[in-house]
Design a protein around this motif. Sequence first.
Motif, mmCIF file in Angstrom:
data_model
loop_
_atom_site.group_PDB
_atom_site.id
_atom_site.type_symbol
_atom_site.label_atom_id
_atom_site.label_comp_id
_atom_site.label_asym_id
_atom_site.label_seq_id
_atom_site.Cartn_x
_atom_site.Cartn_y
_atom_site.Cartn_z
ATOM 1 N N ASN A 1 0.814 -1.216 0.000
ATOM 2 C CA ASN A 1 0.000 0.000 0.000
ATOM 3 C C ASN A 1 0.848 1.266 0.000
ATOM 4 O O ASN A 1 0.384 2.310 -0.425
ATOM 5 N N ALA A 2 2.081 1.177 0.469
ATOM 6 C CA ALA A 2 2.969 2.342 0.486
ATOM 7 C C ALA A 2 3.519 2.646 -0.901
ATOM 8 O O ALA A 2 4.046 3.723 -1.138
ATOM 9 N N MET A 3 3.381 1.690 -1.812
ATOM 10 C CA MET A 3 3.889 1.869 -3.171
ATOM 11 C C MET A 3 2.804 2.452 -4.064
ATOM 12 O O MET A 3 1.640 2.499 -3.692
ATOM 13 N N LYS A 4 3.202 2.868 -5.242
ATOM 14 C CA LYS A 4 2.256 3.443 -6.197
ATOM 15 C C LYS A 4 2.446 2.826 -7.578
ATOM 16 O O LYS A 4 3.531 2.356 -7.917
ATOM 17 N N GLY A 5 1.386 2.834 -8.353
ATOM 18 C CA GLY A 5 1.454 2.442 -9.755
ATOM 19 C C GLY A 5 1.801 0.979 -9.980
ATOM 20 O O GLY A 5 1.304 0.083 -9.294
ATOM 21 N N ASP A 6 2.676 0.758 -10.962
ATOM 22 C CA ASP A 6 3.050 -0.600 -11.353
ATOM 23 C C ASP A 6 3.758 -1.345 -10.230
ATOM 24 O O ASP A 6 3.599 -2.558 -10.087
ATOM 25 N N ALA A 7 4.553 -0.631 -9.442
ATOM 26 C CA ALA A 7 5.265 -1.280 -8.333
ATOM 27 C C ALA A 7 4.266 -1.850 -7.334
ATOM 28 O O ALA A 7 4.442 -2.973 -6.834
ATOM 29 N N GLU A 8 3.206 -1.119 -7.057
ATOM 30 C CA GLU A 8 2.178 -1.585 -6.121
ATOM 31 C C GLU A 8 1.452 -2.803 -6.691
ATOM 32 O O GLU A 8 1.236 -3.793 -5.983
ATOM 33 N N LYS A 9 1.103 -2.744 -7.964
ATOM 34 C CA LYS A 9 0.410 -3.871 -8.599
ATOM 35 C C LYS A 9 1.260 -5.129 -8.588
ATOM 36 O O LYS A 9 0.773 -6.222 -8.283
ATOM 37 N N GLN A 10 2.552 -4.986 -8.907
ATOM 38 C CA GLN A 10 3.447 -6.144 -8.926
ATOM 39 C C GLN A 10 3.635 -6.700 -7.520
ATOM 40 O O GLN A 10 3.651 -7.914 -7.321
ATOM 41 N N CYS A 11 3.762 -5.810 -6.548
ATOM 42 C CA CYS A 11 3.913 -6.226 -5.154
ATOM 43 C C CYS A 11 2.695 -7.030 -4.708
ATOM 44 O O CYS A 11 2.832 -8.096 -4.096
ATOM 45 N N GLU A 12 1.505 -6.533 -5.016
ATOM 46 C CA GLU A 12 0.275 -7.236 -4.640
ATOM 47 C C GLU A 12 0.160 -8.580 -5.355
ATOM 48 O O GLU A 12 -0.274 -9.574 -4.764
ATOM 49 N N LYS A 13 0.571 -8.615 -6.610
ATOM 50 C CA LYS A 13 0.527 -9.864 -7.381
ATOM 51 C C LYS A 13 1.464 -10.898 -6.762
ATOM 52 O O LYS A 13 1.093 -12.067 -6.593
ATOM 53 N N ASP A 14 2.676 -10.472 -6.402
ATOM 54 C CA ASP A 14 3.640 -11.380 -5.770
ATOM 55 C C ASP A 14 3.144 -11.857 -4.411
ATOM 56 O O ASP A 14 3.285 -13.034 -4.067
ATOM 57 N N ALA A 15 2.560 -10.944 -3.636
ATOM 58 C CA ALA A 15 2.048 -11.305 -2.319
ATOM 59 C C ALA A 15 0.923 -12.338 -2.445
ATOM 60 O O ALA A 15 0.875 -13.311 -1.689
ATOM 61 N N LYS A 16 0.046 -12.134 -3.412
ATOM 62 C CA LYS A 16 -1.071 -13.064 -3.616
ATOM 63 C C LYS A 16 -0.565 -14.444 -4.049
ATOM 64 O O LYS A 16 -1.037 -15.469 -3.554
ATOM 65 N N ALA A 17 0.400 -14.464 -4.967
ATOM 66 C CA ALA A 17 0.950 -15.741 -5.434
ATOM 67 C C ALA A 17 1.614 -16.505 -4.291
ATOM 68 O O ALA A 17 1.427 -17.723 -4.139
ATOM 69 N N THR A 18 2.372 -15.797 -3.479
ATOM 70 C CA THR A 18 3.036 -16.427 -2.329
ATOM 71 C C THR A 18 1.996 -16.961 -1.351
ATOM 72 O O THR A 18 2.140 -18.071 -0.821
ATOM 73 N N HIS A 19 0.948 -16.191 -1.118
ATOM 74 C CA HIS A 19 -0.112 -16.608 -0.198
ATOM 75 C C HIS A 19 -0.840 -17.847 -0.714
ATOM 76 O O HIS A 19 -1.085 -18.792 0.041
ATOM 77 N N GLU A 20 -1.164 -17.859 -1.995
ATOM 78 C CA GLU A 20 -1.860 -19.009 -2.570
ATOM 79 C C GLU A 20 -1.018 -20.274 -2.486
ATOM 80 O O GLU A 20 -1.531 -21.357 -2.205
ATOM 81 N N LYS A 21 0.302 -20.142 -2.716
ATOM 82 C CA LYS A 21 1.197 -21.308 -2.612
ATOM 83 C C LYS A 21 1.233 -21.811 -1.175
ATOM 84 O O LYS A 21 1.167 -23.019 -0.922
ATOM 85 N N ALA A 22 1.350 -20.892 -0.213
ATOM 86 C CA ALA A 22 1.391 -21.287 1.194
ATOM 87 C C ALA A 22 0.084 -21.949 1.621
ATOM 88 O O ALA A 22 0.096 -22.933 2.375
ATOM 89 N N GLU A 23 -1.045 -21.432 1.132
ATOM 90 C CA GLU A 23 -2.337 -22.052 1.441
ATOM 91 C C GLU A 23 -2.424 -23.461 0.857
ATOM 92 O O GLU A 23 -2.918 -24.387 1.506
ATOM 93 N N ALA A 24 -1.940 -23.628 -0.363
ATOM 94 C CA ALA A 24 -1.960 -24.952 -1.001
ATOM 95 C C ALA A 24 -1.075 -25.925 -0.223
ATOM 96 O O ALA A 24 -1.442 -27.093 -0.034
ATOM 97 N N ASP A 25 0.081 -25.449 0.234
ATOM 98 C CA ASP A 25 0.972 -26.296 1.031
ATOM 99 C C ASP A 25 0.307 -26.707 2.345
ATOM 100 O O ASP A 25 0.406 -27.865 2.775
ATOM 101 N N ALA A 26 -0.372 -25.762 2.981
ATOM 102 C CA ALA A 26 -1.070 -26.054 4.239
ATOM 103 C C ALA A 26 -2.185 -27.076 4.013
ATOM 104 O O ALA A 26 -2.361 -28.004 4.809
ATOM 105 N N LYS A 27 -2.911 -26.915 2.919
ATOM 106 C CA LYS A 27 -3.993 -27.850 2.603
ATOM 107 C C LYS A 27 -3.434 -29.254 2.344
ATOM 108 O O LYS A 27 -3.978 -30.249 2.831
#
Length: 131
Positions: free
Chosen positions: A91-117
């Motif tokens: 949220n502290a970032m702006k523009g493309d950097a923010e979008k890429q950061c959120e995309k990376d965070a979501k991908a990491t979260h989804e992988k961790a959730e799949a591992d937990a499952k």
Amino acid sequence: MYSGQGTILAGTGGSQPATPSPFNICTEDKEILMKRSLLIAATATVLSLGIAAGPAMAQAASSPSSGTVDQAKALKKQADADYKAAKKACNAMKGDAEKQCEKDAKATHEKAEADAKAMKEKAEADKKAMK
């Protein structure tokens, strides 16, 4: 006396030259410096979170399916907390950097959730097989 605007103020007798001072920064420059500082701090935070989480993620990635149901629940809870922190840093970032950061965070979260499952399903299957 120098006003910082390239003019000589009254009362100085014109004896002081109208040279710019390196310590006079206009408001726009201050805003730019503050934004850059904030962006650098946010980037450093995201990187440090990634580096700190690296060994834990590597361990989880190497053996996502070995563990107990309680460990799987803890892994899911940690994944959710990590995702929340990463999104906050984005949220502290702006523009493309923010979008890429959120995309990376979501991908990491989804992988961790799949591992937990996978860990939970394996633990439940092992428990059932031992009966």
